[in-house]
Design an enzyme around this catalytic site. Structure first.
Site, short mmCIF file in Angstrom:
data_model
loop_
_atom_site.label_atom_id
_atom_site.label_comp_id
_atom_site.label_asym_id
_atom_site.label_seq_id
_atom_site.Cartn_x
_atom_site.Cartn_y
_atom_site.Cartn_z
N GLY A 68 1.65 0.47 7.41
CA GLY A 68 2.13 1.01 8.68
C GLY A 68 3.28 1.98 8.50
O GLY A 68 3.43 2.59 7.45
N SER A 69 4.10 2.06 9.51
CA SER A 69 5.14 3.08 9.58
C SER A 69 6.36 2.72 8.75
O SER A 69 6.49 1.60 8.24
CB SER A 69 5.57 3.26 11.04
OG SER A 69 6.34 2.14 11.45
N SER A 70 7.26 3.66 8.65
CA SER A 70 8.51 3.43 7.92
C SER A 70 9.41 2.43 8.64
O SER A 70 10.40 1.98 8.09
CB SER A 70 9.24 4.75 7.71
OG SER A 70 9.51 5.35 8.96
N GLY A 71 9.06 2.06 9.87
CA GLY A 71 9.81 1.05 10.61
C GLY A 71 9.57 -0.36 10.10
O GLY A 71 10.18 -1.31 10.59
N TRP A 72 8.68 -0.52 9.12
CA TRP A 72 8.35 -1.83 8.57
C TRP A 72 9.60 -2.62 8.21
O TRP A 72 9.76 -3.78 8.59
CB TRP A 72 7.46 -1.66 7.33
CG TRP A 72 6.79 -2.91 6.88
CD1 TRP A 72 5.56 -3.37 7.27
CD2 TRP A 72 7.28 -3.86 5.94
NE1 TRP A 72 5.27 -4.54 6.64
CE2 TRP A 72 6.31 -4.87 5.82
CE3 TRP A 72 8.44 -3.98 5.19
CZ2 TRP A 72 6.46 -5.97 4.98
CZ3 TRP A 72 8.59 -5.07 4.35
CH2 TRP A 72 7.62 -6.06 4.25
#
Length: 141
Positions: A68-72
């Site tokens: 997924g995103s870098s917000g992981w």
């Protein structure tokens, strides 16, 4: 009558230092942060994930790594703040996203194992993670 089981010893590379023991929660599927976990209770909420509805809070989380995103990393950081982070993370795919997530979660974390952790560890097994020594000790339950 109880049966003593000789623990299986797996060697790996420590990513975040520390030693902890607990019950394993194993998945062969990567885990998404945003939209994949509930950072308030540590549960998997991704509808098509094999662990949907289960919580990793306080468990030794064995999984391939992040997706997924870098917000992981922010979502796993919030599990730590909310007291529902995994006790340790054992993962097989090192990425910058996974490395940052392991560091901000602040639990013992390891990778680069000398055995297939998905064959060696089953959900419910008792696992001792010693990231300082680079060892994982597995006792079948």
């Amino acid at each position: 009558m109880s049966t003593l089981t000789t623990p299986l010893l797996i060697r790996g590379r420590g990513v975040v230092a520390g030693r902890v023991e607990g019950e394993a929660l194993v998945t062969t599927q990567t885990i998404s942060g945003w939209g994949g976990i509930n950072e308030r209770d540590g549960s998997i909420i991704e509808r098509r994930h094999e662990l949907v509805g289960q919580s990793f809070a306080g468990k030794i989380l064995v999984f391939p790594g992040a997706k997924g995103s870098s917000g992981w990393s922010a979502f796993f950081h919030m599990t730590r703040i909310n007291g529902v982070a995994p006790a340790a993370m054992l993962f097989t795919r090192m990425t910058t996203k996974m490395a940052l997530g392991a560091v901000v979660t602040r639990v013992p974390a390891m990778t680069d194992f000398d055995a297939d952790v998905f064959s060696a560890i089953r959900t419910g097994d008792h696992v001792v993670v010693d990231a300082d020594a680079g060892t994982v000790e597995v006792t079948r339950r």
